[in-house]
Design a protein around this motif. Structure first.
Motif, short mmCIF file in Angstrom:
data_model
loop_
_atom_site.label_atom_id
_atom_site.label_comp_id
_atom_site.label_asym_id
_atom_site.label_seq_id
_atom_site.Cartn_x
_atom_site.Cartn_y
_atom_site.Cartn_z
N GLY A 1 38.35 13.90 -2.11
CA GLY A 1 37.04 14.52 -2.20
C GLY A 1 37.07 15.77 -3.07
N TYR A 2 38.17 16.48 -3.00
CA TYR A 2 38.35 17.66 -3.86
C TYR A 2 38.65 17.27 -5.31
CZ TYR A 2 40.89 21.49 -6.12
OH TYR A 2 41.33 22.42 -7.02
N ALA A 3 39.41 16.18 -5.49
CA ALA A 3 39.91 15.84 -6.82
C ALA A 3 38.86 15.20 -7.72
CB ALA A 3 41.12 14.91 -6.70
N ILE A 4 37.86 14.50 -7.15
CA ILE A 4 36.87 13.88 -8.03
C ILE A 4 36.11 14.98 -8.77
CG2 ILE A 4 35.08 13.73 -6.23
CD1 ILE A 4 34.20 11.09 -7.57
N PRO A 5 35.93 14.84 -10.09
CA PRO A 5 35.29 15.91 -10.87
C PRO A 5 33.82 16.10 -10.52
CG PRO A 5 36.56 14.44 -12.29
CD PRO A 5 36.47 13.78 -10.94
N THR A 6 33.34 17.29 -10.75
CA THR A 6 31.96 17.78 -10.65
C THR A 6 31.51 17.98 -9.21
OG1 THR A 6 30.62 15.74 -10.61
CG2 THR A 6 31.44 16.50 -12.76
N ASP B 1 28.50 17.78 -8.16
CA ASP B 1 27.52 16.73 -7.83
C ASP B 1 28.19 15.55 -7.14
OD1 ASP B 1 25.35 14.81 -7.99
OD2 ASP B 1 26.30 14.07 -9.82
N ARG B 2 29.30 15.07 -7.72
CA ARG B 2 29.97 13.91 -7.14
C ARG B 2 30.67 14.27 -5.83
NH1 ARG B 2 26.42 11.58 -10.04
NH2 ARG B 2 26.92 9.43 -10.56
N LYS B 3 31.24 15.44 -5.75
CA LYS B 3 31.86 15.86 -4.49
C LYS B 3 30.82 15.86 -3.37
CE LYS B 3 34.91 19.12 -6.93
NZ LYS B 3 36.17 18.38 -6.96
N ALA B 4 29.65 16.42 -3.65
CA ALA B 4 28.59 16.50 -2.64
C ALA B 4 28.15 15.11 -2.20
CB ALA B 4 27.40 17.29 -3.19
N ARG B 5 27.99 14.20 -3.17
CA ARG B 5 27.56 12.85 -2.82
C ARG B 5 28.60 12.15 -1.95
NH1 ARG B 5 23.35 10.81 -6.19
NH2 ARG B 5 22.77 12.32 -7.82
N VAL B 6 29.86 12.28 -2.31
CA VAL B 6 30.93 11.60 -1.57
C VAL B 6 31.01 12.12 -0.15
CG1 VAL B 6 33.44 11.39 -1.41
CG2 VAL B 6 32.28 10.92 -3.58
N PHE B 7 31.07 13.44 0.01
CA PHE B 7 31.18 14.00 1.37
C PHE B 7 29.94 13.69 2.21
CE2 PHE B 7 34.60 16.69 -0.45
CZ PHE B 7 35.56 16.50 0.54
N THR B 8 28.78 13.68 1.57
CA THR B 8 27.55 13.34 2.30
C THR B 8 27.59 11.90 2.80
OG1 THR B 8 26.22 14.92 1.04
CG2 THR B 8 25.05 13.13 2.13
N GLN B 9 28.03 10.98 1.95
CA GLN B 9 28.09 9.57 2.36
C GLN B 9 29.13 9.36 3.45
OE1 GLN B 9 28.60 7.62 -1.44
NE2 GLN B 9 26.62 8.39 -2.13
N TRP B 10 30.26 10.04 3.35
CA TRP B 10 31.24 9.96 4.43
C TRP B 10 30.64 10.45 5.74
CZ3 TRP B 10 35.81 12.38 1.22
CH2 TRP B 10 36.45 11.36 0.50
N GLY B 11 29.92 11.55 5.67
CA GLY B 11 29.31 12.09 6.88
C GLY B 11 28.28 11.15 7.48
N LEU B 12 27.44 10.56 6.65
CA LEU B 12 26.42 9.62 7.14
C LEU B 12 27.07 8.40 7.79
CD1 LEU B 12 23.85 9.75 4.19
CD2 LEU B 12 23.56 10.67 6.49
N ASN B 13 28.17 7.92 7.22
CA ASN B 13 28.86 6.76 7.80
C ASN B 13 29.44 7.10 9.17
OD1 ASN B 13 28.30 5.02 5.71
ND2 ASN B 13 30.21 5.40 4.62
N MET B 14 29.92 8.34 9.31
CA MET B 14 30.47 8.73 10.61
C MET B 14 29.38 8.81 11.67
SD MET B 14 33.27 11.61 9.44
CE MET B 14 33.90 11.84 11.11
N VAL B 15 28.16 9.17 11.26
CA VAL B 15 27.05 9.28 12.21
C VAL B 15 26.45 7.91 12.52
CG1 VAL B 15 24.74 10.20 12.58
CG2 VAL B 15 26.51 11.64 11.52
N PHE B 16 26.19 7.11 11.47
CA PHE B 16 25.46 5.86 11.65
C PHE B 16 26.34 4.61 11.63
CE2 PHE B 16 22.35 8.81 9.73
CZ PHE B 16 21.43 8.83 10.76
N GLY B 17 27.62 4.76 11.36
CA GLY B 17 28.50 3.61 11.31
C GLY B 17 28.57 3.01 9.92
#
Length: 461
Positions: free
Chosen positions: A407-412, A414-430
């Motif tokens: 999550g840290y290594a992917i550039p920009t 914008d992409r870091k925020a999208r990745v961490f957000t999607q991981w978080g949503l998956n943890m909440v909603f499956g």
């Protein structure tokens, strides 16, 4: 941008490839070279950089496909961008031949300096039937296709009365026990397990995942003890791990195996799905150049990342990443060279950018040296494997390290925020196990509506 609109009166730093190395070098140098009166030109068939370590997570639905890519035009605004592929490099005359995408026009482009960062392609072998049946895990398109295919096979299996057809649909074979292969099979098995649990016509025991590795162990990047623990974990999840085994032939839906020890037949697998992750090879276009390559088809470079032949460095030529044989000064790399992975590519790019500017300013160059802290791998939700400073970790701690690092290594940002957000949503909603059908044939519905006969042949990857 047409050929006539390309810069012709400014010094050009030409970057061949917009992956890890090309993107990073371009990002770091674009403004400085523009301000000095030059131009950075990036040539790549894709308009984005793909963060390859995320492909297994894209295939498993943990990350949306576009979030694992970094768009060139949004982040390389001071660069000249060409969506095309370099087919020939004539360094003696400082020019390349470029072919536009979709077999577009071919033209020559002059340059003053060149960075060869074309990366690698999937390494294949002349196995009968392999090209017709298998799919790789090297592009974002492959990852998306694999995801939808696996989920579609589960639905197909749930509606058949034939036990043989069900068994074949639910048998998933992955070849290659490196990081890519292990993460792919582990993530897919985790996703498939969830999808089956949501389908009351199937049970988890119907699934069959088979890992095939020609060597006697998997994941050479981690310790032998950790690799054996990964094998034990996969087997505890029902994954069949076949070591010292390879594919001898693919006959339609039948994968024939061979024992690598005595070359005897090692059985057959009836499957709809064959995923090939058996390593990478340097991009083949480099053979159409006057730059020196080694016996493995990689560009020969020095530790300062200049292309280097028997008589010394080539003026104005640089290379790094998977396409280059970069010396590993730590002594840890196989054969004395850096392994082709994202960790080295990003760091080589940073060193190259500094060396290019140093060369312009008449300052001494520095050699690339990176002593890795270790390696991390994701093996499905909350499962992982890691070796950090010779300490082996597994389970949740390794999984967290894997996600934090990448999550840290992917550039920009914008992409870091999208990745961490999607991981978080998956943890909440499956986990999302919804497939998108017919992505390989998007005109199917229109052809049917227009009365055009749609092929009744069995779908394939």
């Amino acid at each position: 941008m047409s050929f006539n609109q390309l810069a012709k009166d400014r010094p050009r730093l030409l970057i061949v490839g917009g992956g890890y190395v090309g993107f990073t070098v371009a990002q770091k140098l674009q403004t400085r070279i523009k301000e000095s009166g030059g131009v950075v030109t990036v040539v790549d068939p894709n308009p984005y950089m793909t963060y390859l370590p995320f492909l297994p997570e894209v295939a498993a639905g943990n990350i949306e496909a576009r979030s694992a890519t970094v768009p060139h035009r949004q982040n390389l605004r001071d660069c000249e961008l060409i969506d095309g592929r370099v087919e020939n490099i004539d360094h003696a005359n400082r020019k390349v031949t470029i072919r536009g995408i979709d077999e577009g026009p071919e033209f020559e482009l002059p340059y003053d300096e060149i960075v060869v960062a074309g990366g690698s392609n999937t390494r294949t072998f002349p196995i009968p039937g392999l090209a017709e049946k298998a799919i790789g895990m090297k592009t974002i398109e492959e990852a998306v296709s694999v995801r939808n295919w696996v989920l579609e096979r589960i639905e197909v299996a749930s509606l058949t009365d034939s036990e043989d057809a069900k068994r074949q649909a639910l048998t998933f074979v992955v070849v290659g026990g490196g990081f890519a292969g292990i993460e792919t099979i582990a993530e897919l098995e985790d996703m498939a397990r969830t999808a089956i649990e949501r389908n009351d016509r199937l049970k988890v025991s119907d699934l069959r995942f088979v890992m095939i590795e020609a060597m006697g162990r998997i994941m050479p990047e981690v310790s032998k003890d950790r690799a054996e623990k990964v094998v034990a974990e996969l087997r505890s999840r029902g994954v069949e791990v076949l070591l010292n085994t390879s594919v001898s032939e693919v006959d339609r839906d039948l994968v024939k195996l061979i024992n690598m020890g005595d070359k005897s037949p090692a059985g057959e697998l009836a499957t709809d799905t064959l995923i090939w992750c058996a390593g990478v090879a340097a991009a083949s276009f480099i053979k159409n150049s006057d730059l020196p390559i080694d016996e493995r088809g990689r560009l020969r470079v020095g530790a300062d990342l200049r292309v280097t032949g028997d008589d010394g460095p080539f003026d104005g030529a640089w290379a790094a990443g998977d396409i280059a044989a970069v010396p590993d000064l730590t002594g840890a790399g196989p054969g004395g060279f850096c392994v082709p992975n994202a960790q080295h590519a990003v760091r080589q790019a940073a060193r190259m950018a500094k060396n290019i500017m140093a060369a312009h300013q008449g300052e001494p160059l520095q050699d690339y040296y990176h002593e890795g802290l270790g390696s991390v791998a994701g093996l499905g939700l909350y499962k992982g494997a890691a070796t950090v400073r010779n300490i082996d970790l597994g389970g949740l701690p390794a999984w967290l390290m894997h996600r934090l690092y990448h999550g840290y290594a992917i550039p920009t940002v914008d992409r870091k925020a999208r990745v961490f957000t999607q991981w978080g949503l998956n943890m909440v909603f499956g986990r999302d196990t919804q497939p998108l059908r017919h992505l390989h044939d998007p005109r199917r519905a229109f052809e049917k509506a227009a009365g055009v006969k749609v092929s009744d042949a069995k779908a394939s990857l």
